[in-house]
Motif scaffolding. Sequence first.
Motif, PDB file in Angstrom:
ATOM      1  N   TYR A   1      18.583  12.109   2.359  1.00  6.65           N
ATOM      2  CA  TYR A   1      18.745  11.706   1.884  1.00  6.65           C
ATOM      3  C   TYR A   1      19.501   9.530   2.113  1.00  6.65           C
ATOM      4  CZ  TYR A   1      19.931   8.948  -2.570  1.00  6.65           C
ATOM      5  OH  TYR A   1      19.742   7.714  -3.954  1.00  6.65           O
TER       6      TYR A   1
ATOM      7  N   PHE B   1      18.885  11.132  -5.408  1.00 11.50           N
ATOM      8  CA  PHE B   1      17.990  10.622  -6.487  1.00 11.50           C
ATOM      9  C   PHE B   1      16.564  10.132  -5.755  1.00 11.50           C
ATOM     10  CE2 PHE B   1      21.843  11.101  -6.635  1.00 11.50           C
ATOM     11  CZ  PHE B   1      22.154  11.579  -8.265  1.00 11.50           C
ATOM     12  N   ILE B   2      15.832  11.599  -5.216  1.00  6.43           N
ATOM     13  CA  ILE B   2      14.587  11.646  -4.711  1.00  6.43           C
ATOM     14  C   ILE B   2      13.724  12.947  -4.846  1.00  6.43           C
ATOM     15  CG2 ILE B   2      14.474   9.553  -2.504  1.00  6.43           C
ATOM     16  CD1 ILE B   2      14.535  12.117  -1.079  1.00  6.43           C
ATOM     17  N   PRO B   3      12.325  12.652  -5.026  1.00  6.24           N
ATOM     18  CA  PRO B   3      12.188  14.382  -5.401  1.00  6.24           C
ATOM     19  C   PRO B   3      12.046  14.749  -4.065  1.00  6.24           C
ATOM     20  CG  PRO B   3      11.006  12.315  -5.342  1.00  6.24           C
ATOM     21  CD  PRO B   3      11.525  11.507  -4.505  1.00  6.24           C
TER      22      PRO B   3
ATOM     23  N   ASP C   1      11.957  10.799   2.177  1.00  3.55           N
ATOM     24  CA  ASP C   1      10.608  10.252   1.432  1.00  3.55           C
ATOM     25  C   ASP C   1      11.089  11.045   0.445  1.00  3.55           C
ATOM     26  OD1 ASP C   1      10.630   7.494   2.448  1.00  3.55           O
ATOM     27  OD2 ASP C   1       8.870   8.833   3.897  1.00  3.55           O
ATOM     28  N   GLU C   2      11.494  12.567   0.918  1.00  2.00           N
ATOM     29  CA  GLU C   2      11.109  14.299   0.263  1.00  2.00           C
ATOM     30  C   GLU C   2      11.871  14.873   0.735  1.00  2.00           C
ATOM     31  OE1 GLU C   2       7.455  13.257  -2.132  1.00  2.00           O
ATOM     32  OE2 GLU C   2       7.733  15.843  -2.795  1.00  2.00           O
TER      33      GLU C   2
ATOM     34  N   ARG D   1       8.203   3.786   4.274  1.00  2.00           N
ATOM     35  CA  ARG D   1       9.572   3.250   3.821  1.00  2.00           C
ATOM     36  C   ARG D   1      10.491   3.201   4.286  1.00  2.00           C
ATOM     37  NH1 ARG D   1      13.447   7.554   0.768  1.00  2.00           N
ATOM     38  NH2 ARG D   1      14.718   5.431   0.009  1.00  2.00           N
TER      39      ARG D   1
ATOM     40  N   ASP E   1      -1.396  12.662   4.523  1.00  2.00           N
ATOM     41  CA  ASP E   1      -0.648  11.497   3.761  1.00  2.00           C
ATOM     42  C   ASP E   1       0.522  12.190   3.347  1.00  2.00           C
ATOM     43  OD1 ASP E   1      -2.900  11.144   1.257  1.00  2.00           O
ATOM     44  OD2 ASP E   1      -2.784  12.537   1.383  1.00  2.00           O
TER      45      ASP E   1
ATOM     46  N   SER F   1      -5.479  12.706   8.735  1.00  2.00           N
ATOM     47  CA  SER F   1      -6.005  11.958   7.481  1.00  2.00           C
ATOM     48  C   SER F   1      -4.520  12.175   6.580  1.00  2.00           C
ATOM     49  CB  SER F   1      -6.681  12.449   7.133  1.00  2.00           C
ATOM     50  OG  SER F   1      -8.147  11.799   8.052  1.00  2.00           O
TER      51      SER F   1
ATOM     52  N   PRO G   1      -3.395  14.432  -2.582  1.00  2.00           N
ATOM     53  CA  PRO G   1      -2.238  14.820  -1.328  1.00  2.00           C
ATOM     54  C   PRO G   1      -2.107  16.021  -0.311  1.00  2.00           C
ATOM     55  CG  PRO G   1      -0.788  13.638  -2.943  1.00  2.00           C
ATOM     56  CD  PRO G   1      -2.476  14.920  -3.542  1.00  2.00           C
TER      57      PRO G   1
ATOM     58  N   MET H   1       0.507  -1.044  -0.175  1.00  2.00           N
ATOM     59  CA  MET H   1      -0.303  -0.044  -0.117  1.00  2.00           C
ATOM     60  C   MET H   1       1.000   0.926   0.168  1.00  2.00           C
ATOM     61  SD  MET H   1      -1.639  -0.495   3.911  1.00  2.00           S
ATOM     62  CE  MET H   1      -2.127   1.554   3.967  1.00  2.00           C
ATOM     63  N   LEU H   2       0.368   2.281  -0.463  1.00  2.00           N
ATOM     64  CA  LEU H   2       0.758   3.566  -0.264  1.00  2.00           C
ATOM     65  C   LEU H   2       1.705   4.263   0.991  1.00  2.00           C
ATOM     66  CD1 LEU H   2       1.848   5.633  -2.696  1.00  2.00           C
ATOM     67  CD2 LEU H   2      -0.461   6.706  -2.263  1.00  2.00           C
ATOM     68  N   GLN H   3       2.167   4.210   0.985  1.00  2.00           N
ATOM     69  CA  GLN H   3       3.176   4.654   2.000  1.00  2.00           C
ATOM     70  C   GLN H   3       3.109   6.539   2.920  1.00  2.00           C
ATOM     71  OE1 GLN H   3       6.347   2.925   1.519  1.00  2.00           O
ATOM     72  NE2 GLN H   3       6.204   0.985   1.607  1.00  2.00           N
TER      73      GLN H   3
ATOM     74  N   ARG I   1       4.541   9.489   3.877  1.00  2.00           N
ATOM     75  CA  ARG I   1       5.738  10.455   3.732  1.00  2.00           C
ATOM     76  C   ARG I   1       6.446  11.187   4.520  1.00  2.00           C
ATOM     77  NH1 ARG I   1       4.839  13.409  -1.106  1.00  2.00           N
ATOM     78  NH2 ARG I   1       2.358  12.764  -1.011  1.00  2.00           N
TER      79      ARG I   1
END
Lengths: 254, 203
Positions: free
Chosen positions: A40, A74-76, A45-46, A253, A223, A221, A200, A1-3, A5
């Motif tokens: 990083y 190398f992440i958003p 995660d970002e 993650r 994201d 709630s 999100p 499932m979507l994690q 962040r």
Amino acid sequence: MLQKRVIVCLDVKEGRTTKGVKFQNNIDLGDPVEMAEAYYHQGVDELVFYDITASAEKRGIMIDVVRRVAQRIFIPFCVGGGLATAEDIKAVILAGAEKVSLNSQAVKNPDLIRQGAKMYGSQSIVLGMDALADPTMPSGYRVVINGGRTPTELDALAWARQAHKLGAGEIVLNSIDADGTKAGYELPLTKLISEALPIPVVASGGAGTPEHLRAVLQEGSADAALVASMVHYGTYTLKQIKDYLAGRGVSVRR
Amino acid sequence: MTVGILDYDAGNLTSVENALRHLGHHWVLSGNPEDLKNTDSLIFPGDGHAATSMDNLKARGLDRLLADFAAQGRPILGICVGSQIVLDSSEEGEATCLGLVPGLCRRLPGGQGLKVPHMGWNSVHFETEHPLMAGVPQDSSFYFVHSYYTEPAASVTVLGTTDHGIRFVVGFLKDTLATWQFHPEKSGPAGLKLVENFLRWRP
């Protein structure tokens, strides 16, 4: 499932990371490129970079920071602060940022959101919104701009909906009441916006402990949750935060 | 060995270039098939709309370049929309796609508090063993941004799947054409390893 962040925020002034409480009393925290690389490797995660450089002529420094960050992580990551034109958005994206955050300038010129989404897609256009509790507003929250100093006539929920319609693909929602307090995110505001919008919502302002993140990601709630001083000052590591969240049923993650 | 990157107004390719630079690999970035036809392999990225992407590819003759590489057995890596439009068709814009791999692309259903686009990190379950995934731990997380998902035909080898309301294919392999729905170039060390594996792949 979507994690969920965990996002680290760095305020950058003239090429240096800084941190202030309620946008005042800024303290030098270091080189944003080195800090980005360290986070990083710790598994962030970002990242979000806010350029709080006051003078327009020194803004070019930020593009160089963005370019160097993009070559080393190398992440958003997202860049905001003072982006006022389609050209400003283009410069940041071409330097290697995944997303731009539009805040005061989008309030002054909502079409900037539409232009940005048309050029690079909704996934690259983030609405940055500073909100202040105000019982006279329909949703109970008023949009404020210029780092929280200037109230607007916009209702927070109505503005979030309008920005989504214009093409914003994500909202970073900052509570001016909670910002810098380390007393926890503003849960009712976050829940209100996140459950009303199909895009999100990143909670911002007030993080002091891993429990604050758990609360806003579960009860609020959200994201994603933005953190700054709790990691910048070494109070917690990202691993400690993620271990805490994972131990309480939040999918993150690792 | 040189890899070509297809440039067809499919979003920002800076992150793909940065990943290749980090891995110490040479590349050619171009929208002109003449510049790309002699490279050893192709990276076929994509952001945006399937139908628009198809129009942009055809306008540059890149659809034929991809077909030639596939027919000649030279490696191709499709990323994101690049992984979708190698299939026969997409629900997005009712697009007829490249047809290099049998299958189609559908809209994610969402619902039940699930937001679409599917944006963020999600864990990927590798469904087979392959050199393309060597050294990458099972169920590693990768960064996704998409609203449509791939449904290749049963004859196609599935490399990985994930879950967002439904379980769907996020990577597949047909001969020398491999794809990832997520962005390996923005997915940290695990993603970079997938890119490196592709560059080293000698099918």
